[in-house]
Design a protein around this motif. Structure first.
Motif, PDB file in Angstrom:
ATOM      1  N   VAL A 154       0.850  -1.196   0.000  1.00 29.70           N
ATOM      2  CA  VAL A 154       0.000   0.000   0.000  1.00 29.70           C
ATOM      3  C   VAL A 154       0.884   1.244   0.000  1.00 29.70           C
ATOM      4  O   VAL A 154       1.862   1.327   0.737  1.00 29.70           O
ATOM      5  CB  VAL A 154      -0.937   0.006   1.228  1.00 29.70           C
ATOM      6  CG1 VAL A 154      -1.661   1.333   1.331  1.00 29.70           C
ATOM      7  CG2 VAL A 154      -1.940  -1.121   1.122  1.00 29.70           C
ATOM      8  N   ARG A 157       2.689   6.937   0.809  1.00 27.12           N
ATOM      9  CA  ARG A 157       2.296   8.346   0.776  1.00 27.12           C
ATOM     10  C   ARG A 157       0.824   8.512   1.171  1.00 27.12           C
ATOM     11  O   ARG A 157       0.444   9.486   1.800  1.00 27.12           O
ATOM     12  CB  ARG A 157       2.542   8.921  -0.620  1.00 27.12           C
ATOM     13  CG  ARG A 157       4.022   8.944  -0.990  1.00 27.12           C
ATOM     14  CD  ARG A 157       4.207   9.292  -2.430  1.00 27.12           C
ATOM     15  NE  ARG A 157       3.359   8.452  -3.256  1.00 27.12           N
ATOM     16  CZ  ARG A 157       2.963   8.767  -4.492  1.00 27.12           C
ATOM     17  NH1 ARG A 157       3.346   9.887  -5.039  1.00 27.12           N
ATOM     18  NH2 ARG A 157       2.202   7.954  -5.173  1.00 27.12           N
ATOM     19  N   LEU A 158       0.001   7.525   0.769  1.00 24.93           N
ATOM     20  CA  LEU A 158      -1.411   7.595   1.163  1.00 24.93           C
ATOM     21  C   LEU A 158      -1.555   7.416   2.667  1.00 24.93           C
ATOM     22  O   LEU A 158      -2.367   8.080   3.313  1.00 24.93           O
ATOM     23  CB  LEU A 158      -2.218   6.521   0.428  1.00 24.93           C
ATOM     24  CG  LEU A 158      -2.393   6.715  -1.072  1.00 24.93           C
ATOM     25  CD1 LEU A 158      -3.231   5.593  -1.654  1.00 24.93           C
ATOM     26  CD2 LEU A 158      -3.036   8.057  -1.377  1.00 24.93           C
ATOM     27  N   GLU A 160       0.683   8.180   4.930  1.00 31.41           N
ATOM     28  CA  GLU A 160       1.136   9.414   5.574  1.00 31.41           C
ATOM     29  C   GLU A 160       0.120  10.528   5.423  1.00 31.41           C
ATOM     30  O   GLU A 160      -0.101  11.305   6.346  1.00 31.41           O
ATOM     31  CB  GLU A 160       2.466   9.852   4.970  1.00 31.41           C
ATOM     32  CG  GLU A 160       3.617   9.151   5.617  1.00 31.41           C
ATOM     33  CD  GLU A 160       4.939   9.773   5.246  1.00 31.41           C
ATOM     34  OE1 GLU A 160       4.994  10.521   4.251  1.00 31.41           O
ATOM     35  OE2 GLU A 160       5.909   9.495   5.948  1.00 31.41           O
ATOM     36  N   GLY A 161      -0.475  10.597   4.236  1.00 33.86           N
ATOM     37  CA  GLY A 161      -1.507  11.607   4.027  1.00 33.86           C
ATOM     38  C   GLY A 161      -2.610  11.469   5.057  1.00 33.86           C
ATOM     39  O   GLY A 161      -3.023  12.441   5.682  1.00 33.86           O
ATOM     40  N   ALA A 162      -3.062  10.229   5.253  1.00 32.11           N
ATOM     41  CA  ALA A 162      -4.132   9.984   6.220  1.00 32.11           C
ATOM     42  C   ALA A 162      -3.658  10.314   7.631  1.00 32.11           C
ATOM     43  O   ALA A 162      -4.390  10.915   8.423  1.00 32.11           O
ATOM     44  CB  ALA A 162      -4.593   8.533   6.128  1.00 32.11           C
ATOM     45  N   ARG A 163      -2.413   9.937   7.943  1.00 29.68           N
ATOM     46  CA  ARG A 163      -1.893  10.234   9.285  1.00 29.68           C
ATOM     47  C   ARG A 163      -1.814  11.730   9.514  1.00 29.68           C
ATOM     48  O   ARG A 163      -2.040  12.219  10.627  1.00 29.68           O
ATOM     49  CB  ARG A 163      -0.514   9.597   9.461  1.00 29.68           C
ATOM     50  CG  ARG A 163      -0.560   8.141   9.896  1.00 29.68           C
ATOM     51  CD  ARG A 163       0.841   7.589  10.073  1.00 29.68           C
ATOM     52  NE  ARG A 163       1.634   8.391  10.977  1.00 29.68           N
ATOM     53  CZ  ARG A 163       2.957   8.554  10.876  1.00 29.68           C
ATOM     54  NH1 ARG A 163       3.620   7.951   9.920  1.00 29.68           N
ATOM     55  NH2 ARG A 163       3.602   9.292  11.735  1.00 29.68           N
ATOM     56  N   SER A 164      -1.485  12.468   8.461  1.00 30.23           N
ATOM     57  CA  SER A 164      -1.340  13.921   8.635  1.00 30.23           C
ATOM     58  C   SER A 164      -2.684  14.569   8.987  1.00 30.23           C
ATOM     59  O   SER A 164      -2.720  15.685   9.476  1.00 30.23           O
ATOM     60  CB  SER A 164      -0.756  14.554   7.373  1.00 30.23           C
ATOM     61  OG  SER A 164      -1.738  14.662   6.363  1.00 30.23           O
ATOM     62  N   PHE A 165      -3.787  13.861   8.707  1.00 28.43           N
ATOM     63  CA  PHE A 165      -5.085  14.392   9.114  1.00 28.43           C
ATOM     64  C   PHE A 165      -5.513  13.880  10.475  1.00 28.43           C
ATOM     65  O   PHE A 165      -6.675  13.988  10.855  1.00 28.43           O
ATOM     66  CB  PHE A 165      -6.147  14.054   8.063  1.00 28.43           C
ATOM     67  CG  PHE A 165      -5.916  14.787   6.781  1.00 28.43           C
ATOM     68  CD1 PHE A 165      -6.002  16.163   6.735  1.00 28.43           C
ATOM     69  CD2 PHE A 165      -5.574  14.106   5.633  1.00 28.43           C
ATOM     70  CE1 PHE A 165      -5.762  16.853   5.561  1.00 28.43           C
ATOM     71  CE2 PHE A 165      -5.332  14.794   4.462  1.00 28.43           C
ATOM     72  CZ  PHE A 165      -5.423  16.165   4.420  1.00 28.43           C
ATOM     73  N   LEU A 167      -5.599  10.724  11.656  1.00 33.69           N
ATOM     74  CA  LEU A 167      -6.277   9.445  11.787  1.00 33.69           C
ATOM     75  C   LEU A 167      -5.473   8.516  12.704  1.00 33.69           C
ATOM     76  O   LEU A 167      -4.245   8.495  12.660  1.00 33.69           O
ATOM     77  CB  LEU A 167      -6.449   8.775  10.416  1.00 33.69           C
ATOM     78  CG  LEU A 167      -7.777   9.061   9.715  1.00 33.69           C
ATOM     79  CD1 LEU A 167      -7.860  10.515   9.296  1.00 33.69           C
ATOM     80  CD2 LEU A 167      -7.964   8.148   8.516  1.00 33.69           C
ATOM     81  N   GLU A 171      -7.868   3.609  12.344  1.00 38.82           N
ATOM     82  CA  GLU A 171      -8.557   4.281  11.230  1.00 38.82           C
ATOM     83  C   GLU A 171      -7.750   4.190   9.949  1.00 38.82           C
ATOM     84  O   GLU A 171      -8.297   4.028   8.863  1.00 38.82           O
ATOM     85  CB  GLU A 171      -8.812   5.756  11.586  1.00 38.82           C
ATOM     86  CG  GLU A 171      -9.937   5.952  12.589  1.00 38.82           C
ATOM     87  CD  GLU A 171     -10.054   7.402  13.048  1.00 38.82           C
ATOM     88  OE1 GLU A 171     -11.178   7.871  13.197  1.00 38.82           O
ATOM     89  OE2 GLU A 171      -9.002   8.051  13.261  1.00 38.82           O
ATOM     90  N   HIS A 175      -9.357   2.621   6.713  1.00 38.19           N
ATOM     91  CA  HIS A 175      -9.676   3.484   5.576  1.00 38.19           C
ATOM     92  C   HIS A 175      -8.643   3.395   4.460  1.00 38.19           C
ATOM     93  O   HIS A 175      -8.947   3.710   3.312  1.00 38.19           O
ATOM     94  CB  HIS A 175      -9.775   4.943   6.018  1.00 38.19           C
ATOM     95  CG  HIS A 175     -10.969   5.231   6.878  1.00 38.19           C
ATOM     96  ND1 HIS A 175     -12.254   5.139   6.396  1.00 38.19           N
ATOM     97  CD2 HIS A 175     -11.076   5.579   8.178  1.00 38.19           C
ATOM     98  CE1 HIS A 175     -13.101   5.432   7.374  1.00 38.19           C
ATOM     99  NE2 HIS A 175     -12.414   5.696   8.459  1.00 38.19           N
ATOM    100  N   VAL A 176      -7.400   3.040   4.807  1.00 42.10           N
ATOM    101  CA  VAL A 176      -6.337   3.113   3.807  1.00 42.10           C
ATOM    102  C   VAL A 176      -5.753   1.735   3.499  1.00 42.10           C
ATOM    103  O   VAL A 176      -5.751   1.301   2.342  1.00 42.10           O
ATOM    104  CB  VAL A 176      -5.197   4.061   4.277  1.00 42.10           C
ATOM    105  CG1 VAL A 176      -4.156   4.209   3.174  1.00 42.10           C
ATOM    106  CG2 VAL A 176      -5.760   5.417   4.653  1.00 42.10           C
ATOM    107  N   GLY A 180      -6.711  -0.610   0.292  1.00 41.78           N
ATOM    108  CA  GLY A 180      -5.587  -0.602  -0.640  1.00 41.78           C
ATOM    109  C   GLY A 180      -5.115  -2.004  -0.972  1.00 41.78           C
ATOM    110  O   GLY A 180      -4.571  -2.249  -2.047  1.00 41.78           O
TER     111      GLY A 180
END
Lengths: 263, 266
Positions: A154, A157-158, A160-165, A167, A171, A175-176, A180
């Protein structure tokens, strides 16, 4: 004139289709049987096979035995897929799990499942258990290997993107990571299904008193090639059905992939 | 009206949303950030320039809370959001679910819809992300960031992958959203013109330190003249030697980009 050229063109396109060669093959086979070139004890004619198929359907011989085989595959798959998915989740989602599980699974991968048949007979006897166990055992690996590598593959970057919000770990997994890895899981599922049918063929040679394998073994003893061919057809249909099932799941679960229509 | 260049970022009077004091970060023997001081005021628009490998990404990751800071003196707000160069939308979630990712409570879809309307993508609310163009995906990423009403918005070269025309529209959109929501923005960019056109303050990061800082007080859209001078200075900070001939052509290019269309909408 234009009508006849149109006719010719249609005729030409009709005979360039993919169905032509199989039909020609069937005609040659049937013709060979009728002329006595292919003895019945070697291979029954297509017409005889269809007759036998209809007969076996009406007497209930085929549906009954198919049901027995189906239950074996289903039981084996439920067990095997559960174990495979469970192990892949454990190995894919945690370092400790990976260290504990993956090496063993990679070692096991090198042993052909069917080579374990004698051992399974020693352990489980010659009843239903070794048949189901063999199917379960064989179907663990495709789904494990694909799901595990899917989870690990997976896109970071996806994640990390989710973690940066903000999550949480759970989660992010929900979600990821799991969505994935779903395409890989479905690939593994497809392999597991076809492997389970392959193993079914062999497992049912073990002292079966019902099932497709029993039908084949019986037919062999009486040189009933028509029944053998019917069973081959059923195996093919099972394989096709399994593939179609996974395709159906894919179409529903992976609707987000724009290229799925072309695949 | 340019402030004198100094080598430590000034500490604004009001309580900052971001504050790093003497921040260090290294990977093995490789020191990436070396004694960095940074402070960002609420609602401030800061651009961060720097060469590749200068520590920009590391700093951004720290501010995004993606790396642990190991007990150093780092203040970052809880409400923060990142827009990455690649939009990083989850392809298996419809556009509005991407925007609503991690949001809780009632009316999540309505909130996502409002944010999407703000970036002009209300009509793509139920689209799959892989069917979006690059510019659209980036606008969804902006909506996803803004729906959280962040105190700190981090932009990691968000327009680098877009074509020139889309980029100009995105600049206008970002400014518009910034004026409405007033988050503090830290925008990492390679593009000196972009930094000059958008930011209140420009920092140049090199070898893990802030080596230059420029405040711009001239209004956006009227920065043509100061922009030219500033651009040249910033390029100098970035180690880009310019001969007089190059300056001329650079100014020509700069002039065509810098006058920023006020109120243009994407």
């Amino acid at each position: 004139m234009p009508r006849s050229t149109q006719f010719h063109r249609r005729l030409a396109s009709l005979f360039s289709g993919h169905w032509v060669s199989p039909v020609v093959f069937l005609i040659l086979w049937e013709g060979g049987s009728r002329l006595g070139l292919i003895p019945k004890s070697t291979l029954a004619a297509p017409s005889a096979v269809i007759g036998t198929l209809v007969e076996m359907l009406t007497t209930g011989e085929l549906p009954d035995n198919l049901w027995v085989s189906f239950l074996r595959v289903a039981a084996g798959l439920v067990i095997g897929l559960s174990i495979g998915i469970g192990l892949a989740l454990a190995a894919g989602l945690s370092r400790q799990g990976e260290a504990a599980i993956d090496p063993i699974m990679q070692i096991k991968r090198t042993i052909p499942t069917l080579a374990l048949t004698p051992l399974f007979i020693v352990w489980f006897g010659i009843g239903e258990t070794p048949k189901v166990a063999l199917i379960a055992f064989a179907s663990i690996f495709p789904v494990y290997l694909n799901l595990y590598s899917g989870i690990r593959g997976v896109d970071v970057r996806l994640i990390e993107g989710a973690r940066s919000f903000g999550l949480s770990r759970a989660e992010v997994i929900w979600h990821v990571i799991l969505p994935g890895a779903l395409p890989s899981l479905l690939v593994g599922l497809r392999y597991s299904l076809s492997v389970s049918i392959l193993v079914l063929v062999v497992a049912e040679q073990i002292n079966a008193s019902a099932g497709l394998g029993y039908l084949v073994n019986n037919a062999r003893d009486f040189m009933r090639t028509d029944i053998i061919v019917v069973c081959l057809l059923v195996y093919a249909a099972l394989g096709l059905g399994a593939d179609g099932l996974v395709r159906l799941i894919e179409r529903r679960a992976l609707a987000w992939r724009p290229n799925l229509a072309e695949a | 009206m340019l402030a004198e260049t100094n080598f430590t970022a000034a500490f604004p009077v009001s309580e900052p949303v971001v504050r790093l004091r003497d921040f260090h970060r290294s990977f093995g023997a490789n020191t990436v950030i070396d004694g960095l001081n940074l402070s960002i005021a609420p609602g401030e628009f800061v651009a961060l320039l720097g060469r590749s490998g200068g520590g920009k990404t590391t700093l951004l990751r720290t501010l995004a809370g993606l790396d642990s800071v190991g007990g150093q003196d780092v203040l970052i707000p809880n409400s923060r959001a990142v827009v990455f160069q690649d939009a990083r939308l989850l392809p298996w979630k419809k556009v509005w679910r991407n925007v609503a990712l991690g949001l809780k409570g009632p009316g999540v879809r309505e909130r996502a819809e409002a944010a999407l309307n703000e970036v002009g993508l209300g009509h793509r609310i139920d689209a799959w992300p892989l069917t979006l163009s690059g510019g659209e995906a980036q606008r969804v990423a902006l909506a996803r960031a803004l729906v959280r009403e962040p105190k700190l918005l981090l932009l990691d070269e968000p327009f680098a992958a877009l074509d020139a025309l889309t980029r100009i529209k995105m600049h206008a959109l970002v400014l518009e959203l910034w004026r409405v929501h007033r988050p503090a923005i830290l925008m990492v960019t390679h593009d000196v013109d972009e930094a000059v056109a958008l930011a209140d303050r420009i920092l140049v990061l090199d070898a893990g330190r802030i080596v230059a800082e420029e405040h711009i007080t001239v209004q956006r859209g009227e920065r043509g003249d100061v922009g030219r001078v500033l651009r040249q200075r910033l390029l100098g900070h970035l180690g880009c030697e310019i001969t007089s001939e190059h300056v001329l052509s650079a100014v020509d290019v700069g002039a065509s980009i810098l006058p920023f269309p006020q109120g243009a909408s994407a």
